[in-house]
Write a protein that holds these residues in place. Sequence first.
Motif, PDB file in Angstrom:
ATOM      1  N   VAL B  37       0.833  -1.192   0.000  1.00 24.83           N
ATOM      2  CA  VAL B  37       0.000   0.000   0.000  1.00 24.83           C
ATOM      3  C   VAL B  37       0.879   1.258   0.000  1.00 24.83           C
ATOM      4  O   VAL B  37       1.927   1.299   0.636  1.00 24.83           O
ATOM      5  CB  VAL B  37      -0.970  -0.011   1.206  1.00 24.83           C
ATOM      6  CG1 VAL B  37      -0.243   0.194   2.521  1.00 24.83           C
ATOM      7  CG2 VAL B  37      -2.058   1.040   1.024  1.00 24.83           C
ATOM      8  N   GLN B  41      -2.380   6.156  -1.925  1.00 29.98           N
ATOM      9  CA  GLN B  41      -3.617   5.369  -1.912  1.00 29.98           C
ATOM     10  C   GLN B  41      -4.388   5.612  -0.621  1.00 29.98           C
ATOM     11  O   GLN B  41      -5.589   5.878  -0.646  1.00 29.98           O
ATOM     12  CB  GLN B  41      -3.290   3.872  -2.019  1.00 29.98           C
ATOM     13  CG  GLN B  41      -2.785   3.443  -3.372  1.00 29.98           C
ATOM     14  CD  GLN B  41      -2.387   1.979  -3.338  1.00 29.98           C
ATOM     15  OE1 GLN B  41      -1.575   1.580  -2.494  1.00 29.98           O
ATOM     16  NE2 GLN B  41      -2.959   1.180  -4.215  1.00 29.98           N
ATOM     17  N   LEU B  42      -3.670   5.526   0.470  1.00 28.09           N
ATOM     18  CA  LEU B  42      -4.324   5.711   1.769  1.00 28.09           C
ATOM     19  C   LEU B  42      -5.018   7.058   1.829  1.00 28.09           C
ATOM     20  O   LEU B  42      -6.119   7.198   2.360  1.00 28.09           O
ATOM     21  CB  LEU B  42      -3.297   5.610   2.902  1.00 28.09           C
ATOM     22  CG  LEU B  42      -2.689   4.231   3.101  1.00 28.09           C
ATOM     23  CD1 LEU B  42      -1.622   4.270   4.198  1.00 28.09           C
ATOM     24  CD2 LEU B  42      -3.762   3.202   3.445  1.00 28.09           C
ATOM     25  N   ILE B  44      -6.220   8.724  -0.654  1.00 32.52           N
ATOM     26  CA  ILE B  44      -7.445   8.703  -1.459  1.00 32.52           C
ATOM     27  C   ILE B  44      -8.578   7.986  -0.719  1.00 32.52           C
ATOM     28  O   ILE B  44      -9.709   8.470  -0.667  1.00 32.52           O
ATOM     29  CB  ILE B  44      -7.181   8.043  -2.834  1.00 32.52           C
ATOM     30  CG1 ILE B  44      -6.265   8.949  -3.672  1.00 32.52           C
ATOM     31  CG2 ILE B  44      -8.486   7.769  -3.573  1.00 32.52           C
ATOM     32  CD1 ILE B  44      -5.638   8.267  -4.869  1.00 32.52           C
ATOM     33  N   TYR B  45      -8.254   6.827  -0.130  1.00 39.83           N
ATOM     34  CA  TYR B  45      -9.286   6.087   0.613  1.00 39.83           C
ATOM     35  C   TYR B  45      -9.883   6.978   1.703  1.00 39.83           C
ATOM     36  O   TYR B  45     -11.087   7.027   1.915  1.00 39.83           O
ATOM     37  CB  TYR B  45      -8.718   4.823   1.262  1.00 39.83           C
ATOM     38  CG  TYR B  45      -8.064   3.851   0.310  1.00 39.83           C
ATOM     39  CD1 TYR B  45      -8.373   3.865  -1.055  1.00 39.83           C
ATOM     40  CD2 TYR B  45      -7.149   2.910   0.777  1.00 39.83           C
ATOM     41  CE1 TYR B  45      -7.767   2.975  -1.927  1.00 39.83           C
ATOM     42  CE2 TYR B  45      -6.545   2.009  -0.092  1.00 39.83           C
ATOM     43  CZ  TYR B  45      -6.848   2.054  -1.439  1.00 39.83           C
ATOM     44  OH  TYR B  45      -6.253   1.181  -2.295  1.00 39.83           O
ATOM     45  N   GLN B  46      -8.999   7.662   2.402  1.00 42.59           N
ATOM     46  CA  GLN B  46      -9.434   8.518   3.502  1.00 42.59           C
ATOM     47  C   GLN B  46     -10.300   9.675   2.982  1.00 42.59           C
ATOM     48  O   GLN B  46     -11.307  10.028   3.582  1.00 42.59           O
ATOM     49  CB  GLN B  46      -8.205   9.053   4.260  1.00 42.59           C
ATOM     50  CG  GLN B  46      -8.526   9.878   5.492  1.00 42.59           C
ATOM     51  CD  GLN B  46      -9.273   9.091   6.574  1.00 42.59           C
ATOM     52  OE1 GLN B  46      -9.329   7.876   6.542  1.00 42.59           O
ATOM     53  NE2 GLN B  46      -9.873   9.810   7.510  1.00 42.59           N
ATOM     54  N   VAL B  48     -12.122   9.682   0.282  1.00 44.92           N
ATOM     55  CA  VAL B  48     -13.442   9.159  -0.093  1.00 44.92           C
ATOM     56  C   VAL B  48     -14.313   9.067   1.159  1.00 44.92           C
ATOM     57  O   VAL B  48     -15.467   9.498   1.181  1.00 44.92           O
ATOM     58  CB  VAL B  48     -13.322   7.772  -0.767  1.00 44.92           C
ATOM     59  CG1 VAL B  48     -14.692   7.117  -0.909  1.00 44.92           C
ATOM     60  CG2 VAL B  48     -12.648   7.903  -2.126  1.00 44.92           C
ATOM     61  N   PHE B  49     -13.745   8.522   2.217  1.00 42.53           N
ATOM     62  CA  PHE B  49     -14.490   8.375   3.470  1.00 42.53           C
ATOM     63  C   PHE B  49     -14.919   9.732   4.025  1.00 42.53           C
ATOM     64  O   PHE B  49     -16.089   9.946   4.343  1.00 42.53           O
ATOM     65  CB  PHE B  49     -13.634   7.622   4.497  1.00 42.53           C
ATOM     66  CG  PHE B  49     -14.261   7.567   5.868  1.00 42.53           C
ATOM     67  CD1 PHE B  49     -15.445   6.865   6.070  1.00 42.53           C
ATOM     68  CD2 PHE B  49     -13.678   8.219   6.948  1.00 42.53           C
ATOM     69  CE1 PHE B  49     -16.030   6.816   7.334  1.00 42.53           C
ATOM     70  CE2 PHE B  49     -14.264   8.179   8.202  1.00 42.53           C
ATOM     71  CZ  PHE B  49     -15.438   7.475   8.396  1.00 42.53           C
TER      72      PHE B  49
END
Lengths: 378, 156
Positions: B37, B41-42, B44-46, B48-49
């Motif tokens: 990872v 990426q992290l 982006i995930y965060q 989105v959340f």
Amino acid sequence: MSDELDRIRREMHSVLQPEGARPDDSLKITRRTFIHGSLLFGAATVSQAFAWWPLLNTLDIAHAAETPFKFAWISDTHLYPRSLNTRFVDKVVRAAQEVQAMDPPADFLIFGGDLAQLGKIEELELGVDLLKEVKIPKHYIPGEHDWYLDMGKKWGELFGQPNWTFDHKGVRFIGLDTVSRGPDYWTAKNMTPEERMGHMATLDGTVAGPWAGVGRDQLDWMEKTLADWDKQRPVVIFSHNPLYEYYPPWNFWVRDWREVHEVLKPYAKVTNIHGHVHQVLYNEIGTLRSIGMLATSWPWPYAPEGLPKLTKPMIRVDPGDPYDGVGWSKIDVAANDQLETEYIMWGRKEVFVQSPEDHDKHVSEVIRPRIADNMWPF
Amino acid sequence: MTTHSKIRCSLRRFGLVGGIAIAAVFAGPTSAHKDPVKQEQLKIYQEVFMEEVRKGDLLFHGDQKMAEQLGVADDLSKTGMACAMCHPMASDTHPQSFPKFQAQIAKFATLRDMINWCIEKPNQGVKIDPESEAMKALEAYITWSNTGSVLQPGKF
Ligand SMILES: [Fe+2]
Ligand SMILES: [Fe+2]
């Protein structure tokens, strides 16, 4: 937040609570539940009487008064236009009828602020209309929901000066305006009056900031108002917000509470009765005691921290019953030196928690401030 | 430290053959397509959340524009009430206590069931699709705000 609150509480304790200082040492606080006469000697049907006169829970507070009398408190009706929300209207109608039906009658009614939900002319006028049912003298103080659409213009037209004082049967009463001195968060952002009101009407909003305060000018006025009053005689102060620090993010305080206590310190028997919190609250600081009143509209949960240790918490509310956790209050000023507050909570026989599971903080909860309105770093 | 020395120990025990096999595992097969990872990426995930949290925060506080954007403007409330009026900072929503027997609904319920109950009863609105973005956003905000709470499933 917690550390800061702790620090402030310690400081408050050392400054305002010297060894042995308590509100008037003849005072005692007890809780009792009694059944209204109409239930004991049940005419009609029990259920009818029960719906009309709930069991009453009382706080007994001793005070010196010349002759016994009662007064009533209604606050936080948060009226929307009748076409949008009839529930809140129904509850004001009920409270007004019950106040009017008091026997012996109350000497006067205090309306403790947040008459309207969004400060609209229509909402304020609806409130005036509904409270016409109450024929005894009425005294109003403003809430933030009444004020920030037109900056108190309509409220002033309807009710006059927001702070006032009068003496009644040996007690000096003072009404304070704790809402109108908020910091200007709207001009620089070019907000419409509706936007300004919207931020003010959001309890957990971050934009309106620490709006609750008494203000130097009003503190001076209060000091002058009390100057000729015997320091051993009772004073009752009405305010929309509590006059101590409970939970600033929801403005469950006035930001200049320390100064308020400086002014009140010389007086031995001061009781503050406040709205805004929509919940049962009790606190003592030095010689001042504070009692938080129920709303008629809806109950707030207790704040995540800062609930005064002296508060016997109110019962966890059923969200399915619009009459639960809300109501109005009767205050009895008795000849035997007692000032007695009765919470009339419509949905309940028991106003206070009876078991740990009755407490809204029984489920352990850690929450954080919202983010979506973060446009102004206070 | 302990782990490290244990590995060395076992290498010695397996000898040369074992050593080669383990080296091959460390290198991975030539067809491998998974990468460790990455920070981007992290992020982006965060993001989105947090975007869902932000939307949910607005819905929860009665923001009309967001309700329109997510197609639930006519559903969430017909009384003028918003969720936050009884639940400032999403307090007293207790997402950590679900699923549980919910007394008001008289059934075993999820947080989404309870959100819909609140929309229908106190707010006098219309239930929303439990799989809709609006529901997920509300769930995101409520659980995010209660991040510090301890899981207590089933608790009254
Ligand atoms: Fe209020
Ligand atoms: Fe208020």
